[in-house]
Motif scaffolding. Structure first.
Motif, PDB file in Angstrom:
ATOM      1  N   ASP A  74       0.798  -1.015   0.065  1.00 49.04           N
ATOM      2  CA  ASP A  74      -0.226   0.111   0.048  1.00 49.04           C
ATOM      3  C   ASP A  74       0.883   1.326   0.053  1.00 49.04           C
ATOM      4  OD1 ASP A  74      -2.732   1.188   0.282  1.00 49.04           O
ATOM      5  OD2 ASP A  74      -1.814   1.861   2.056  1.00 49.04           O
ATOM      6  N   ALA A  75       2.032   1.160   0.936  1.00 54.25           N
ATOM      7  CA  ALA A  75       2.798   2.426   0.647  1.00 54.25           C
ATOM      8  C   ALA A  75       3.466   2.614  -0.564  1.00 54.25           C
ATOM      9  CB  ALA A  75       3.923   2.031   1.948  1.00 54.25           C
ATOM     10  N   MET A  76       3.599   1.518  -1.351  1.00 55.77           N
ATOM     11  CA  MET A  76       4.177   1.517  -2.702  1.00 55.77           C
ATOM     12  C   MET A  76       3.272   1.969  -3.749  1.00 55.77           C
ATOM     13  SD  MET A  76       6.604  -1.887  -2.369  1.00 55.77           S
ATOM     14  CE  MET A  76       7.529  -1.473  -3.928  1.00 55.77           C
ATOM     15  N   GLY A  77       1.846   2.167  -3.279  1.00 56.99           N
ATOM     16  CA  GLY A  77       0.831   2.287  -4.371  1.00 56.99           C
ATOM     17  C   GLY A  77       0.814   1.098  -5.194  1.00 56.99           C
ATOM     18  N   ARG A  78       0.838  -0.098  -4.622  1.00 56.16           N
ATOM     19  CA  ARG A  78       0.708  -1.445  -5.405  1.00 56.16           C
ATOM     20  C   ARG A  78      -0.468  -2.167  -4.694  1.00 56.16           C
ATOM     21  NH1 ARG A  78       6.466  -3.830  -7.490  1.00 56.16           N
ATOM     22  NH2 ARG A  78       7.295  -2.004  -8.196  1.00 56.16           N
ATOM     23  N   GLN A  79      -0.596  -3.427  -5.369  1.00 58.44           N
ATOM     24  CA  GLN A  79      -1.334  -4.402  -4.739  1.00 58.44           C
ATOM     25  C   GLN A  79      -0.694  -5.703  -4.640  1.00 58.44           C
ATOM     26  OE1 GLN A  79      -4.682  -4.704  -7.800  1.00 58.44           O
ATOM     27  NE2 GLN A  79      -6.104  -4.024  -6.259  1.00 58.44           N
ATOM     28  N   LEU A 262      13.961  -2.735  -6.995  1.00 52.55           N
ATOM     29  CA  LEU A 262      13.064  -3.308  -5.946  1.00 52.55           C
ATOM     30  C   LEU A 262      13.596  -3.056  -4.589  1.00 52.55           C
ATOM     31  CD1 LEU A 262      10.293  -4.233  -5.621  1.00 52.55           C
ATOM     32  CD2 LEU A 262      10.836  -6.724  -5.939  1.00 52.55           C
ATOM     33  N   GLY A 263      14.601  -3.432  -4.394  1.00 53.83           N
ATOM     34  CA  GLY A 263      15.101  -3.343  -2.914  1.00 53.83           C
ATOM     35  C   GLY A 263      15.104  -1.816  -2.446  1.00 53.83           C
ATOM     36  N   ALA A 264      15.386  -0.924  -3.596  1.00 53.77           N
ATOM     37  CA  ALA A 264      15.367   0.446  -2.865  1.00 53.77           C
ATOM     38  C   ALA A 264      14.060   0.926  -2.812  1.00 53.77           C
ATOM     39  CB  ALA A 264      15.978   1.545  -4.088  1.00 53.77           C
ATOM     40  N   GLN A 265      12.958   0.454  -3.645  1.00 55.28           N
ATOM     41  CA  GLN A 265      11.585   0.785  -3.424  1.00 55.28           C
ATOM     42  C   GLN A 265      10.941   0.261  -1.996  1.00 55.28           C
ATOM     43  OE1 GLN A 265       9.550  -0.636  -6.936  1.00 55.28           O
ATOM     44  NE2 GLN A 265      11.111   0.444  -8.326  1.00 55.28           N
TER      45      GLN A 265
END
Length: 293
Positions: A74-79, A262-265
């Motif tokens: 959710d914090a990433m804006g993803r499902q 992805l690790g950074a995200q």
């Protein structure tokens, strides 16, 4: 193998470490079967490698690591799309993550060499489980009262087993420990002592104390009909050879070693989701320790 690596390995193989899940929670996505199922790879999806391993990860969404995955996504804006494995969680890196069937594993030791680990989002440790009515307030393997107990329940290949040897209780407790074995861990296929059995032994009075990994028993302690207490074990233990026996471990998420993006995200999302993660862990009943790294 050093005691430090032994303790970490024991926890990795026998206790908590990997978690996972592969089903769709409130995100509304459809769960994927292991290797044969088509996999969604869109940028708005966070594919989480998963295995059914209560209380960490549960098909249906009740695992606390399932909830953490949702908070971070959710914090990433993803499902979230949980990619479920029918195999124990110990195989997730080799059979799922490294084959690009999923992209992240929740709940790995930060020092796990198989993956690129995120910054730790919590630190988990071993605890002593006792009955409230006994008012023991134990927190150290150096407490002389341990020598007077008839039975101390511990898991095999854990820091607790190592410390039983250190204080000279291992031989006395050997037959009792073996009597507790009737459990095949969902996380791996090693024979282990069921955490529920350990907590039950304390609740029934068969054991005066259990030394267990907090994330694995917190829910059991919280739901016990006999009031129980968890006390974090002091992380200053050494074995008979003077080698440190770790009692606490930083916990991270893991991605493929070449997936630094992805690790950074995830690192950015972990900062944003930190209040939600702390709330999830507190609700689970896990004592919160500050990560060391």
């Amino acid at each position: 193998m050093t005691v430090s690596s032994l303790a970490s390995r024991a926890r990795r193989l026998c206790l908590p470490v990997l978690s996972g899940a592969a089903f769709c929670l409130s995100s509304g996505l459809v769960s994927a079967a292991p290797a044969a199922a088509p996999v969604t790879t869109g940028g708005d999806i966070l594919r989480v490698c998963a295995a059914n391993q209560p209380p960490y990860s549960i098909k249906g969404g009740g695992g606390f690591e399932n909830k953490i995955a949702l908070a971070v996504a959710d914090a990433m804006g993803r499902q979230v799309q949980f990619i479920w494995s029918s195999r124990p969680a110990i195989y997730l890196v080799q059979e799922y993550l490294n084959k690009n069937l999923c992209d992240v594993i929740i709940g790995l030791d930060t020092s796990d060499p198989r993956v690129l680990a995120t910054k730790p989002y919590y630190r988990a440790g071993y605890v002593f489980v006792t009955r409230n009515a006994d008012h023991l307030d134990l927190h150290s393997w150096g407490d002389p009262r341990l020598l007077k107990f008839d039975h101390i329940a511990v898991g095999f290949y854990t820091p607790g087993e190592e410390m039983l040897k250190k204080i000279g209780k291992y031989d006395d407790d050997f037959n009792y420990e073996k009597s507790l074995v009737n459990f095949r861990s969902a996380r791996n296929e090693y024979i282990q002592v069921d955490p529920a059995r350990m907590v039950g032994e304390v609740a029934s009075g068969n054991a005066q104390i259990a030394a267990a990994f907090a994330p694995e028993v917190a829910r059991l302690v919280r739901e016990s009909s006999v009031p129980l207490t968890m006390t974090p074990v002091d992380d200053d233990t050494v074995n008979a050879d003077g080698q440190k026996v770790p009692q606490t471990f930083d916990q991270s998420m893991g991605v493929r070693k070449d997936d630094a993006a992805l690790g950074a995200q995830l690192n950015a999302a972990l900062v944003k989701a930190a209040p939600d993660i702390d709330a999830i862990l507190k609700d689970e009943g896990i004592p919160l320790l500050k990560p060391h790294s």
